[in-house]
Design an enzyme around this catalytic site. Structure first.
Site, short mmCIF file in Angstrom:
data_model
loop_
_atom_site.label_atom_id
_atom_site.label_comp_id
_atom_site.label_asym_id
_atom_site.label_seq_id
_atom_site.Cartn_x
_atom_site.Cartn_y
_atom_site.Cartn_z
N GLY A 77 0.82 -1.20 0.00
CA GLY A 77 0.00 0.00 0.00
C GLY A 77 0.85 1.24 0.00
N GLY B 235 -0.27 5.21 -0.75
CA GLY B 235 -1.17 5.99 0.09
C GLY B 235 -0.47 7.13 0.80
CD GLN B 236 -2.25 11.27 5.13
OE1 GLN B 236 -2.95 10.45 5.71
NE2 GLN B 236 -2.23 12.55 5.45
CG ASP C 188 -0.46 1.05 -4.45
OD1 ASP C 188 -0.41 1.61 -3.33
OD2 ASP C 188 -1.51 1.00 -5.13
CE1 TYR D 118 -8.69 2.60 8.82
CE2 TYR D 118 -9.31 3.95 10.71
CZ TYR D 118 -8.35 3.50 9.82
OH TYR D 118 -7.06 3.95 9.92
CE LYS E 168 -6.30 0.58 10.62
NZ LYS E 168 -5.11 0.03 9.91
CB ILE F 282 -1.23 11.09 9.48
CG1 ILE F 282 -1.03 9.98 10.51
CG2 ILE F 282 0.11 11.50 8.86
CD1 ILE F 282 -0.37 8.73 9.95
#
Length: 320
Positions: free
Chosen positions: A8, A11-12, A34, A142, A146, A172
């Site tokens: 991934g 991503g950010q 990715d 989500y 987690k 973030i």
């Protein structure tokens, strides 16, 4: 020297984690992966990058063996607001990538970092100075992923000896990649809108406190916890980390002191309002400080100054 795979990576977090890891471990020792070929093409301009579907366990296993990977940063996730639009996809993607990572780590003697989130907490969690160990009853898919991920990672460590570690990231803030569907995205979007239009419409209620972390501190947390002495770790999955907590109104007021022409209003998204209200106002990160020396370097004022400068430059260069 570690051999690292970042899943991934587009991503950010991944966009900035890859060069951060390269500085620490060398260009050739970091592989960015990715799902989307167009993202891989972008990543390949500055890294060794491959196209990989983390749910394809055969291709995943082959890559680990061919590259002699010993450390996995599993960043694959559908974020909070986006996940509510398709809960089944969020579960399949988030948990599928994690389960494959844990099983392959067991087979290949790899360490695994999978970020958790303040989304793992819920309405019944103490909201002020949220403890490391507390009630975790999230109200989003989500968050459910987690919490499940933390438990599953701990299980693989205690049952099979897999070296699993994690931090619970707050929102973030970054001027690298654009945000990707999270409830805390407003704290990034506003800086671009200040530079481009001088105004911003916020979808989160004005008085909602949420913890935040500037990206340089987030990157340090991700690497420091993986370098920590395992014998000093009482916890593993997952450590509270934070450096600042504020409301949208407080952030916008602080920005206006620097950009007097800036204006804002609110058009609250009911889903984001519900999600943000269930999250902590501020976290107690004392366990991370005590067990592996967590010590954030960026506060609110330093972050605002840096974001205003960086986002204005990106807008001027046509990057947003």
């Amino acid at each position: 020297m570690k051999r690292i795979l970042v899943l991934g990576a587009g991503g950010q977090i991944g966009t900035e984690l890859v060069p951060h890891l390269q500085k620490h471990y060398g260009y050739d020792n970091v592989i960015a992966a990715d799902l989307k070929p167009e993202i891989v093409a972008r990543l390949s301009k500055g890294a060794r990058a491959v196209t990989l579907n983390a749910l394809d366990i055969e291709s995943y296993a082959k890559l680990l063996k061919n590259e002699k990977i010993d450390t996995i940063y599993n960043l694959v996730a559908l974020l909070s607001a986006t996940g509510e639009k398709n809960p089944q996809l969020a579960w399949s993607l988030n948990m599928g990538a994690l389960l494959n990572s844990l099983n392959l780590a067991l087979d290949n003697n790899c360490s695994v970092f999978t970020p958790s989130s303040i989304g793992a907490f819920g309405e019944n969690t103490p909201h002020y100075k949220t403890p490391q160990d507390t009630v975790m009853r999230p109200n989003t898919i989500y968050g459910v992923c987690k919490v499940s991920g933390e438990l599953l990672s701990d299980y693989y460590h205690t049952r099979f000896g897999v070296d699993t570690r994690s931090v619970r990231f707050p929102g973030i803030i970054s001027n690298g990649a654009l945000p990707g569907g999270g409830t805390t995205d407003y704290a990034v979007e506003v800086f671009y809108e200040v530079a481009k239009h001088g105004r911003y419409t916020c979808e989160v209620p004005k008085d909602t406190y949420m913890d935040m972390l500037y990206m340089p501190d987030a990157l340090n947390a991700a690497t420091q916890v993986m370098e920590a002495d395992p014998y000093k770790l009482v916890h593993r999955n997952s450590f509270n980390v934070t450096s600042m907590s504020f409301t949208p109104e407080q952030l916008f007021t602080a920005i206006k002191k620097r950009v007097p022409s800036f204006t804002w209003d609110y058009k609250v998204d009911p889903v984001k309002a519900q999600i943000s209200a269930s999250w902590p106002d501020c976290l107690d990160d004392s366990c991370a400080r005590e067990e592996w020396g967590w010590n954030p370097q960026w506060g609110l004022d330093e972050m605002i100054d840096d974001m205003l400068e960086a986002c204005a430059r990106k807008v001027a260069n046509g990057e947003y």
